[in-house]
Design a protein around this motif. Structure first.
Motif, PDB file in Angstrom:
ATOM      1  N   LEU A   1      84.362  20.576  47.136  1.00  0.00           N
ATOM      2  CA  LEU A   1      85.787  20.695  46.820  1.00  0.00           C
ATOM      3  C   LEU A   1      86.534  19.423  47.229  1.00  0.00           C
ATOM      4  O   LEU A   1      87.405  18.941  46.514  1.00  0.00           O
ATOM      5  N   ALA A   2      86.145  18.892  48.395  1.00  0.00           N
ATOM      6  CA  ALA A   2      86.810  17.677  48.855  1.00  0.00           C
ATOM      7  C   ALA A   2      86.515  16.508  47.925  1.00  0.00           C
ATOM      8  O   ALA A   2      87.405  15.742  47.557  1.00  0.00           O
TER       9      ALA A   2
ATOM     10  N   ARG B   1      92.952  19.057  48.045  1.00  0.00           N
ATOM     11  CA  ARG B   1      93.561  18.461  49.222  1.00  0.00           C
ATOM     12  C   ARG B   1      93.987  19.467  50.271  1.00  0.00           C
ATOM     13  O   ARG B   1      94.025  19.188  51.440  1.00  0.00           O
ATOM     14  N   GLN B   2      94.286  20.691  49.821  1.00  0.00           N
ATOM     15  CA  GLN B   2      94.792  21.648  50.802  1.00  0.00           C
ATOM     16  C   GLN B   2      93.664  22.173  51.658  1.00  0.00           C
ATOM     17  O   GLN B   2      92.718  22.787  51.161  1.00  0.00           O
ATOM     18  N   TRP B   3      93.750  21.973  52.977  1.00  0.00           N
ATOM     19  CA  TRP B   3      92.628  22.318  53.850  1.00  0.00           C
ATOM     20  C   TRP B   3      92.340  23.824  53.848  1.00  0.00           C
ATOM     21  O   TRP B   3      91.209  24.253  54.045  1.00  0.00           O
ATOM     22  N   GLN B   4      93.398  24.629  53.597  1.00  0.00           N
ATOM     23  CA  GLN B   4      93.132  26.069  53.563  1.00  0.00           C
ATOM     24  C   GLN B   4      92.144  26.413  52.455  1.00  0.00           C
ATOM     25  O   GLN B   4      91.294  27.288  52.605  1.00  0.00           O
ATOM     26  N   GLN B   5      92.291  25.679  51.315  1.00  0.00           N
ATOM     27  CA  GLN B   5      91.382  25.938  50.203  1.00  0.00           C
ATOM     28  C   GLN B   5      89.994  25.408  50.501  1.00  0.00           C
ATOM     29  O   GLN B   5      88.994  26.076  50.232  1.00  0.00           O
ATOM     30  N   VAL B   6      89.936  24.193  51.096  1.00  0.00           N
ATOM     31  CA  VAL B   6      88.643  23.567  51.354  1.00  0.00           C
ATOM     32  C   VAL B   6      87.831  24.377  52.362  1.00  0.00           C
ATOM     33  O   VAL B   6      86.612  24.415  52.328  1.00  0.00           O
ATOM     34  N   LEU B   7      88.522  25.043  53.284  1.00  0.00           N
ATOM     35  CA  LEU B   7      87.810  25.865  54.266  1.00  0.00           C
ATOM     36  C   LEU B   7      87.646  27.300  53.777  1.00  0.00           C
ATOM     37  O   LEU B   7      86.572  27.894  53.887  1.00  0.00           O
ATOM     38  N   GLY B   8      88.725  27.830  53.248  1.00  0.00           N
ATOM     39  CA  GLY B   8      88.728  29.253  52.933  1.00  0.00           C
ATOM     40  C   GLY B   8      87.858  29.644  51.752  1.00  0.00           C
ATOM     41  O   GLY B   8      87.055  30.581  51.834  1.00  0.00           O
TER      42      GLY B   8
ATOM     43  N   ILE C   1      93.403  28.174  36.956  1.00  0.00           N
ATOM     44  CA  ILE C   1      92.612  28.054  38.190  1.00  0.00           C
ATOM     45  C   ILE C   1      92.175  26.607  38.343  1.00  0.00           C
ATOM     46  O   ILE C   1      91.787  25.966  37.383  1.00  0.00           O
ATOM     47  N   ALA C   2      92.221  26.124  39.536  1.00  0.00           N
ATOM     48  CA  ALA C   2      91.897  24.720  39.775  1.00  0.00           C
ATOM     49  C   ALA C   2      90.462  24.429  39.372  1.00  0.00           C
ATOM     50  O   ALA C   2      89.549  25.183  39.678  1.00  0.00           O
ATOM     51  N   ARG C   3      90.280  23.334  38.694  1.00  0.00           N
ATOM     52  CA  ARG C   3      88.950  22.997  38.208  1.00  0.00           C
ATOM     53  C   ARG C   3      87.906  22.809  39.306  1.00  0.00           C
ATOM     54  O   ARG C   3      86.779  23.237  39.147  1.00  0.00           O
ATOM     55  N   PRO C   4      88.253  22.144  40.413  1.00  0.00           N
ATOM     56  CA  PRO C   4      87.235  22.011  41.467  1.00  0.00           C
ATOM     57  C   PRO C   4      86.673  23.360  41.899  1.00  0.00           C
ATOM     58  O   PRO C   4      85.470  23.487  42.141  1.00  0.00           O
TER      59      PRO C   4
END
Lengths: 165, 503
Positions: free
Chosen positions: A121-122, A127-134, B387-390
């Protein structure tokens, strides 16, 4: 598409064809009953690949000076206009995939997967860390519950082998 | 006539059973939502689901796959019309016309017409499918090794030459697929070939890692190239639905689109994309309002959409009738059948005639489901478009890895899938089409086995080439191989002629 890359790929294909042909030497020849034998189709394929790759190489070189610059008419899938494209991102994803495959048996599914998904994801720009972790944690859990618990697929546990008991 | 009636009643009897019905509904819904997802195509979605069909019967597997395919054909139109993004290349024309309509506040009308033309195109193509596939499979009964070889060769050459811009690259792609299939035991003598001494390669490569690697994982890499973000759906969805006069105006484009879709779809290598373009151009030629095209023409929209959907029925004709799939979606369907041990090739329906009923029933119910669910799922699909592509890409990544692993519990399968995924990325970028490569892998063994057994049977080349069926197919294959070059020549001549006229 870049004509240098296209040429390089065609040359690589040529080399591949030659190597494949070389490997057919080890195969036994045909017998009376089976006149072609195990080597015939592979040899034909190798020749086909070599000749076709040569055609592409020849065509590129023939037209090399006709087109100014490096860009030529694309023959494959092109990027969507308006957004920057990055080969480096693709190679990062490849490295990630390789690392994931190597780490999966060692670290186990429950550890390697969230790490890989988060890194992915990174790399892809989240960019939002909540998304990258959650998201990775949540998705890993869903996959684990569905595949391991529900379907009974024994996902590699790695370090957490003790959980299997 | 009676045969058709029996088939129809058997098919409905099968499709109305609770399990089959559940699969149809789930599959179609999944397909619609999948089509709406940015970043992955319907084919990738089918490839992701493929490992799940392992525990199903072939009949249920094909019902699920077909339902997803049908659903995704409509689902593709949703992002095309609303956010100007085609779910697949085939939806490009839907973008051209549909998005303009949405900008004028007629999004609902566009979606409604898309759904209507998709449904009509689908239904008629299903009828064509039934009409052609039964006699085709009967024909297949009469053929032996040499004819099977020639027929498979025709299918492979056709797919290699007609897919993509460069027939030479298509040929290379197809050959690479066949080369991959030569790894493993020799089809006649069973001696191991090209195994590099590795135990994993002694039995050859499995269909799932190869298929998923080349078709689905490659898309993960392709999608990683760009970071694409959407501002959301521009403007509200125009609530106006299409009117009866709209439908009447579009009856010719829909009719044309359907016929073109079925015929083009039935040619291995040509599929929905080509069909939608030809149909669009034809509709423009016959239209009373050609100036509307490009500015939001409902005729253009429905022509492209109906052709796209009708191609599904067309593509199924050689896939089931001859066991030779001609498009990526069909390749995945065949992969699902192979997972169950069904052999590809002209004897496919012979070996499992229930597949025909299952396919037909599945198609009919899925079309009905698409109509109903399409209306219900438009709102959720709009959410999904954004929905975000990544997230979508990484979800695909994870699902693909786990799916491939789940077949044999083997990490080496995953390694193959990842490796071929990157190869598939290079192929996609530089014009070496991946679907013929997978096709080559699937049919390669069949090609070689029938050639060699055929020669053993006819005691040499003389007997082999004196068989009329064999010669016909071989000549057709040779013709198909040179066809793209002939077409290119005549296109260049036409272009030169018009330039002369202008100058």
């Amino acid at each position: 598409m870049d004509k240098r890359s296209d040429l390089a790929l065609a040359l690589a294909t040529l080399v591949f064809g030659a190597m494949y042909y070389y490997m057919t030497d080890e195969l036994p020849a045909g017998r009376v009953q089976d006149p072609l034998g195990p080597a015939w189709i592979p040899r034909m394929l190798a020749i086909l690949v070599i000749v076709s790759a040569l055609w592409i190489v020849a065509k590129r070189l023939w037209q090399w000076n006709r087109t100014p610059g490096w860009e030529i008419e694309p023959e494959g899938e092109t990027d969507e206009p308006g957004f920057p494209a990055s080969l480096r991102r693709v190679l990062s994803m490849l490295a990630l995939a390789i690392a994931y495959v190597v780490a999966l048996p060692q670290l186990g599914f429950l550890i390697a997967t969230p790490l890989a998904l988060g890194a992915g994801l990174a790399i892809l720009g989240t960019r939002q860390w909540q998304q990258v972790l959650g998201q990775p944690l949540a998705f890993t859990l869903v996959l684990y519950l569905f595949f391991d618990m529900f379907l009974g697929v024994g996902l590699p546990m790695g370090l957490l082998e003790v959980l299997r008991g | 006539m009676e045969a058709v009636f029996t088939t129809v009643s058997n098919s409905l009897a099968f499709a109305l059973q609770p399990t089959a019905l559940m699969l149809v509904i789930a599959g179609t819904a999944f397909g619609i939502l999948l089509g709406a997802l940015p970043g992955i195509t319907g084919v990738t979605g089918m490839a992701i689901v493929l490992p799940f069909t392992y525990n199903m019967t072939p009949e249920h597997g094909i019902v699920l796959m077909v339902s997803i395919l049908v659903g995704s054909q409509f689902g593709n139109s949703i992002p095309a019309i609303l956010i100007r993004t085609p779910g697949t290349p085939a939806a490009v024309l839907v973008v051209v016309e549909g998005y303009k309509l949405h900008q004028r506040g007629e999004g609902g009308r566009a979606l409604g017409l898309s759904l209507a033309s998709s449904t009509i195109g689908q239904v008629i193509s299903i009828l064509a499918f039934i009409a052609f596939v039964v006699p085709l499979s009967r024909l297949a009964v009469k053929i032996l090794f040499p004819e099977i070889f020639a027929l498979v060769l025709l299918g492979l050459v056709s797919a290699a030459s007609l897919t993509g811009k460069s027939p030479v690259k298509g040929l290379i792609a197809c050959s690479i697929g066949i080369i991959l299939s030569t790894i493993g035991p020799d089809p006649v003598t069973s001696q191991p070939r090209f195994d590099f001494g590795l135990l994993e390669l002694r039995v050859g490569l499995d269909i799932i890692p190869v298929l998923i690697g080349l078709l689905a994982f490659s898309e993960v890499f392709v999608a990683s190239r760009q970071v694409i973000s959407f501002g959301g759906v521009a403007g509200k969805l125009g609530a106006a639905l299409p009117t009866w006069s709209d439908l009447r105006q579009c009856s010719l484009p829909i009719g044309l689109g359907t016929v073109i879709g079925v015929f083009i779809g039935a040619l291995p290598g040509a599929g929905g994309t080509i069909a939608s373009f030809i149909s669009y151009n034809q509709a423009r030629l016959w239209s009373k309002r050609p100036d509307q095209f490009g500015k939001g023409s409902i005729e253009g929209l429905t022509a492209a959409d109906s052709a796209n959907n009708a191609a599904v029925g067309g593509e199924l004709i050689p896939t089931l009738g001859l066991g030779i799939p001609g498009a990526a979606g069909m390749v995945v369907i065949l992969g699902a059948l192979m997972l169950q041990g069904v052999q590809p090739g002209p004897l496919l329906l012979q070996s499992r005639p229930q597949l025909l009923d299952a396919t037909f029933g599945g198609l009919l119910m899925a079309t009905l489901a698409m109509l109903i669910l399409g209306l219900l799922l438009i709102r959720p699909s709009i959410r999904i478009c954004t929905i975000a592509r990544p997230t979508v890409i990484m979800a695909t990544f994870a699902l693909v890895v786990v799916g491939v692993y789940s077949i044999n519990w083997s990490m080496s399968d995953v390694v193959v899938a990842v490796g071929l995924g990157f190869v598939g990325y290079l192929m996609t970028r530089y014009g070496y089409p991946t679907a013929p490569a997978v096709l080559g892998f699937i049919l390669g063994g069949l090609l070689e086995e029938n050639l060699r057994r055929g020669l053993i049977m006819t005691d040499g080349f003389g007997g082999f080439l004196s068989r009329p069926g064999t010669v016909v197919f071989l000549v057709a294959a040779a013709f198909t191989a040179v066809l793209p070059f002939i077409l290119e020549r005549s296109r260049k001549r036409a272009r030169a002629a018009t330039t002369d006229l202008v100058a």
